[in-house]
Design an enzyme around this catalytic site. Structure first.
Site: not given
Length: 372
Positions: A48, A54, A93, A131, A149
């Site tokens: 997750e 992504t 990220y 989320y 999401d």
DNA sequence: CATACGTGGCA
DNA sequence: TTGCCAAGTAT
């Protein structure tokens, strides 16, 4: 205008869950996702985090490599930072990787080595927001928590033909609040969350025409009824990104090249880059720049220009391959801490972001013309 | 609430 | 080629 959700239509939401639950197992086999094959809380958590913003196809090889290297939470907590960032290289990220390890250490210190099942304890871990907490809770333990999401927001806004801006936190909260009381406990919770994701990935597509004839929700979808699927979701336009120009230097000394570690905060924090200077420098300026650090160039060869697009910044890059004069004093200047490494060491150990990968092929350039 | 934070795929 | 945007979170 543009309320959160048209309340007159929220009575549709309870009706979408049964078709989703029926549809999910029938098509789930079409998507071979490694984190669905050996589910455990650590695997679900890792997947997750990697899946945040992504695509699944991009995540799969990273997920498998990461688990091979760090198979459980104790291994993650104890991992060397260099290895951790190398495992994340190219995924983007990068704070996700650092937060993952921070959370693993908290779990070892305060939660007996296991992910906490308490919703607020889970959500207080670094990198785990509303989320991800919902996804882990539902998939790993059957908690009745929605995982709202982009897929859920897109599907719900189409089903309700809602013009609420899905980029706003208020819309996300409204959808979460509308779904929460409808969620079942047990295996259906995880199935439901994954059904939303599969539907969003394969039928209710984010761009291009959705595949409504194959959608289990088509019969009750207001956007479909109106033939306006592509009018939803509504999203505020992104701000234009600022443009920055840099001159990137491949400094060669023997068979080693210089790498520089980026600052601990900000863009690409802590990753390794080729030394660079702001602006589009000419060869004279580059020689002057090198001189400050006691370096002298034997040769400067210009490389093709490159462009790299981030979410919020655009880099225009001009590159140079520079061979330094042979007996070179390696300056231990803290303002330019350089690490001299071979291309093999870069590939094996150092996490270099994709922004600099345009110039990676030139590392091997040398004078040896090369046998193709 | 707005902005920072990566990358690659697709139309 | 250009622009959108994907299984979001932290600040």
């Amino acid at each position: 205008m543009n309320q959160t959700l048209p309340l007159s239509h929220t009575d549709i939401l309870p009706d979408i869950l049964p078709p989703l639950l029926q549809w999910y197992p029938a098509q789930a086999d079409n998507r071979q996702l490694p984190w669905r094959e050996s589910p455990n809380p650590y695997h679900t958590w890792l997947s997750e985090i990697m899946l945040q913003q992504t695509r699944a196809s991009a995540v799969i090889p990273y997920y498998e490599r990461f688990l091979d290297a760090l198979p459980d939470i104790p291994a993650l907590a104890a991992a060397d930072e260099t290895l951790l960032m190398k495992l994340w290289q190219g995924l983007g990220y990068y704070s996700r990787a650092r937060n993952l390890q921070k959370a693993a250490r908290i779990i070892m210190d305060r939660h007996h080595g296991k992910l906490p099942q308490d919703q607020s304890a889970l959500q207080n871990l670094p990198g785990i927001g509303p989320y991800t907490a919902g996804a882990i809770g539902a998939i790993a333990w059957g908690k009745p928590w929605p995982a709202v999401d982009g897929n859920v927001l897109r599907i719900v806004s189409r089903v309700l033909a809602s013009s609420a801006d899905i980029a706003s936190a208020r819309t996300r909260r409204a959808v979460t609040d509308a779904l929460s009381p409808l969620y079942p406990s047990g295996s259906s919770a995880g199935a439901l969350n994954q059904a939303f994701m599969d539907l969003g990935a394969t039928i209710c597509l984010p761009h291009g025409a959705p595949h409504c004839p194959r959608c289990p929700l088509a019969a009750l979808c207001l956007a479909h009824e109106a033939g306006r699927e592509q009018d939803f979701p509504v999203k505020k336009a992104a701000r234009p990104r600022r443009v920055e120009q840099y001159t990137v230097l491949l400094l060669r000394q023997g068979n080693t090249y210089a790498l520089h570690q980026r600052p601990k905060k900000g863009l690409l924090a802590g990753l390794w880059e080729f030394p660079n200077l702001p602006g589009k420098a000419a060869s004279q300026q580059i020689r002057k720049y090198l001189r400050q650090y006691g370096l002298t160039a034997d040769s400067l060869v210009p490389l093709p220009e490159a462009r790299h697009i981030f979410s919020h910044v655009e880099w225009k890059l001009s590159g140079w391959l520079i061979c330094l004069a042979a007996p070179c004093c390696i300056v231990a200047d803290s303002s330019l801490p350089l690490r001299w490494v071979t291309p093999q060491e870069i590939a094996k150990t150092y996490s270099v972001p994709a922004a600099f990968s345009h110039y990676l092929p030139y590392l091997y350039h040398p004078t040896t013309k090369s046998m193709k």
